[in-house]
Write a protein that holds these residues in place. Sequence first.
Motif, PDB file in Angstrom:
ATOM      1  N   PHE A 213       0.786  -1.234   0.000  1.00  0.00           N
ATOM      2  CA  PHE A 213       0.000   0.000   0.000  1.00  0.00           C
ATOM      3  C   PHE A 213       0.824   1.294   0.000  1.00  0.00           C
ATOM      4  CE2 PHE A 213      -2.606  -3.168   2.362  1.00  0.00           C
ATOM      5  CZ  PHE A 213      -3.559  -3.364   1.370  1.00  0.00           C
ATOM      6  N   ASP A 214       1.816   1.423   0.880  1.00  0.00           N
ATOM      7  CA  ASP A 214       2.480   2.712   1.063  1.00  0.00           C
ATOM      8  C   ASP A 214       3.925   2.652   0.569  1.00  0.00           C
ATOM      9  OD1 ASP A 214       3.507   5.137   1.918  1.00  0.00           O
ATOM     10  OD2 ASP A 214       2.571   5.034   3.901  1.00  0.00           O
ATOM     11  N   HIS A 215       4.186   3.317  -0.547  1.00  0.00           N
ATOM     12  CA  HIS A 215       5.523   3.294  -1.127  1.00  0.00           C
ATOM     13  C   HIS A 215       6.553   3.956  -0.219  1.00  0.00           C
ATOM     14  CE1 HIS A 215       4.300   7.379  -2.120  1.00  0.00           C
ATOM     15  NE2 HIS A 215       5.569   7.646  -2.376  1.00  0.00           N
TER      16      HIS A 215
ATOM     17  N   SER B 174       7.368 -13.435  -8.267  1.00  0.00           N
ATOM     18  CA  SER B 174       6.600 -14.559  -7.729  1.00  0.00           C
ATOM     19  C   SER B 174       5.153 -14.396  -8.145  1.00  0.00           C
ATOM     20  CB  SER B 174       6.722 -14.640  -6.200  1.00  0.00           C
ATOM     21  OG  SER B 174       6.184 -13.486  -5.584  1.00  0.00           O
ATOM     22  N   LEU B 175       4.478 -15.523  -8.347  1.00  0.00           N
ATOM     23  CA  LEU B 175       3.075 -15.526  -8.778  1.00  0.00           C
ATOM     24  C   LEU B 175       2.349 -16.602  -7.974  1.00  0.00           C
ATOM     25  CD1 LEU B 175       5.070 -15.451 -11.586  1.00  0.00           C
ATOM     26  CD2 LEU B 175       2.906 -14.585 -12.462  1.00  0.00           C
ATOM     27  N   LYS B 176       1.837 -16.230  -6.813  1.00  0.00           N
ATOM     28  CA  LYS B 176       1.332 -17.220  -5.872  1.00  0.00           C
ATOM     29  C   LYS B 176      -0.195 -17.263  -5.834  1.00  0.00           C
ATOM     30  CE  LYS B 176       5.349 -16.917  -2.803  1.00  0.00           C
ATOM     31  NZ  LYS B 176       5.771 -16.782  -1.398  1.00  0.00           N
ATOM     32  N   ALA B 177      -0.689 -18.476  -5.812  1.00  0.00           N
ATOM     33  CA  ALA B 177      -2.120 -18.721  -5.656  1.00  0.00           C
ATOM     34  C   ALA B 177      -2.306 -19.782  -4.581  1.00  0.00           C
ATOM     35  CB  ALA B 177      -2.737 -19.192  -6.976  1.00  0.00           C
TER      36      ALA B 177
ATOM     37  N   SER C  43      -4.902 -10.351  -4.235  1.00  0.00           N
ATOM     38  CA  SER C  43      -4.772  -8.896  -4.359  1.00  0.00           C
ATOM     39  C   SER C  43      -4.371  -8.474  -5.770  1.00  0.00           C
ATOM     40  CB  SER C  43      -3.745  -8.367  -3.342  1.00  0.00           C
ATOM     41  OG  SER C  43      -2.509  -9.054  -3.467  1.00  0.00           O
ATOM     42  N   LEU C  44      -5.011  -9.087  -6.759  1.00  0.00           N
ATOM     43  CA  LEU C  44      -4.768  -8.701  -8.147  1.00  0.00           C
ATOM     44  C   LEU C  44      -5.405  -7.341  -8.431  1.00  0.00           C
ATOM     45  CD1 LEU C  44      -5.483 -12.079  -9.978  1.00  0.00           C
ATOM     46  CD2 LEU C  44      -3.266 -10.925  -9.836  1.00  0.00           C
ATOM     47  N   PRO C  45      -4.834  -6.571  -9.366  1.00  0.00           N
ATOM     48  CA  PRO C  45      -5.467  -5.309  -9.753  1.00  0.00           C
ATOM     49  C   PRO C  45      -6.922  -5.521 -10.178  1.00  0.00           C
ATOM     50  CG  PRO C  45      -3.257  -5.450 -10.667  1.00  0.00           C
ATOM     51  CD  PRO C  45      -3.549  -6.781 -10.066  1.00  0.00           C
TER      52      PRO C  45
ATOM     53  N   GLY D  30      -0.582  -5.185  -7.020  1.00  0.00           N
ATOM     54  CA  GLY D  30      -2.015  -5.013  -6.832  1.00  0.00           C
ATOM     55  C   GLY D  30      -2.386  -3.926  -5.856  1.00  0.00           C
ATOM     56  N   ASN D  31      -1.420  -3.507  -5.020  1.00  0.00           N
ATOM     57  CA  ASN D  31      -1.794  -2.494  -4.034  1.00  0.00           C
ATOM     58  C   ASN D  31      -0.853  -1.294  -3.942  1.00  0.00           C
ATOM     59  OD1 ASN D  31       0.301  -3.498  -2.298  1.00  0.00           O
ATOM     60  ND2 ASN D  31      -1.103  -5.070  -1.551  1.00  0.00           N
ATOM     61  N   ILE D  32       0.126  -1.205  -4.826  1.00  0.00           N
ATOM     62  CA  ILE D  32       0.830   0.069  -5.041  1.00  0.00           C
ATOM     63  C   ILE D  32       0.631   0.392  -6.517  1.00  0.00           C
ATOM     64  CG2 ILE D  32       3.016   1.327  -4.952  1.00  0.00           C
ATOM     65  CD1 ILE D  32       3.977  -0.488  -2.802  1.00  0.00           C
TER      66      ILE D  32
END
Length: 356
Positions: free
Chosen positions: A83-85, A172-175, A134-136, A104-106
């Motif tokens: 969320f917070d850069h 990484s691409l985690k599900a 948390s995908l866009p 997804g969140n920045i």
Amino acid sequence: MNRRACRTIRVRDVEIGGSAPISVQSMTNTDTRDAMATLAQIEKLHKAGADLVRISVYDEACVRSVRKLVDYSPVPLIADIHFDHRLAIGAMENGIHKLRINPGNIERQEDVRRVVDCAKAHKVPIRIGVNTGSLPKDLVASMGVTPDSMVEAALRHVRILEACGFFDIALSLKASDVRTNVLAYRKMAELCDYPLHLGVTEAGRRGMGNVKSDIGIGALLLDGIGDTIRVSLSGDPVPEVEAGLNILRALNLRRDAVNIVSCPTCGRKMLDVESLAKEVERRLAGVELPITVAIMGCVVNGPGEAKQADVGIAGGGSAGALFRHGILVRRVPKENLLDALMEEIADIAKEMDRTL
């Protein structure tokens, strides 16, 4: 097995990708603001065998804690940012060794660019971590939660970093769904040459969580895909490290412990295989000896498996057979088999300049 060719990045003294050994990660679950408690857990993870440890950085107090954690950690540390850069920038300015951010969140590109500029200045690699949870929103609306939308989320972020002239990247691409997880990684492996960090997210508690991780991570490693791994389990993170190491050992990607082969037993067994295997495990716990020991119960598969191991025993009547490097050494009364086996292991260890 042939590993996928990819770039190499460096996280303090740990290389990731290329021909570097596959590293094992875990993540603290202490309050990062409590530096002493977090350092204590980092030390436990290090002693368990973790090569890298990730910490959550979720507010300014965590950012301030990063400096002490970095100064005293025995392993490289990765800051997990959402969320917070500004938290990412603060962590890097306090010496963090690697960054993990989620596209997804920045979402604002200018914020990502600020993070990249700081990473370039401090020579901090960035892992782009995509999670199905948390995908866009636009990708979920247009493509659903699929391997394709996961890959596109990662590539979208990669393009931003590359446009800034930044290539010190891991992905990484985690599900939580194992099939989705594996398909996403396989697709990404064909589209880029960045190192890949493997894991099945939200796998659950020990037990089923291990099964999901073994399948999801193991299938990819057998394909030659993967440069770092994390087994994600609810609760104490220390068992994650053992699980990750065991996956690598099962695939002969780590040769830092004794590999014990023992039969599942049946009515033909002439030895108490379970008790023997358990005792050998106990005596060799923590011993870094890259050999295979076979403990087999009867004469059906026993001699064959024992011959293929560095040292092994096979049951047979009142005496068992002791093998070393494929050769029958001698027959030993059942009650003496364990001691005879351990003597042979100790002799092999001596030849390899190791101690038990």
